[in-house]
Write an enzyme that holds these catalytic residues in place. Sequence first.
Site: not given
Length: 195
Positions: A12, A39, A68, A149-150, A152, A177
Amino acid sequence: MKEIVIASNNQGKINDFKVIFPDYHVIGISELIPDFDVEETGSTFEENAILKSEAAAKALNKTVIADDSGLEVFALNGEPGIYSARYAGENKSDEANIEKLLNKLGNTTDRRAQFVCVISMSGPDMETKVFKGTVSGEIADGKYGENGFGYDPIFYVPKLDKTMAQLSKEQKGQISHRRNAINLLQAFLEGEKNV
């Protein structure tokens, strides 16, 4: 055609970059290094984005972009922050993350929040560049909308009187963002073209 390598296995995100950079050949790192993984040991979005872009740039000896991102809730001292994707624990669902956040907020009246996206660009012959975008809003009292998603469905944008999940993909793409961070990256790249 110039190439942009995205240090992500998230198709995505890669597709978003392809749409935004039509004059570039955009590829995900998994096309070049199938098992690439870094990581995220940083304590900020900036540190984690830089870890990913610098590791990928070193492995490929090419310019690489990484990002990120996550949600910061003011009343929770910035939580979930860099742990947004795993707030309820490793491999937990978006639903579980939302439930934990709403339970933790409870009846708190200060529901201010922001989505944050940090994009970093690293390469063999350049200093790492960092671009940060945010969008401000509030945490709703429940979930509204089916898109996105997340977080939202609970991220309410007062100026639009909707949650992010109630916006179309195009509407969200104009104010998100990630879009704000990408605008800064685009301006930088355009400036580089004209030098």
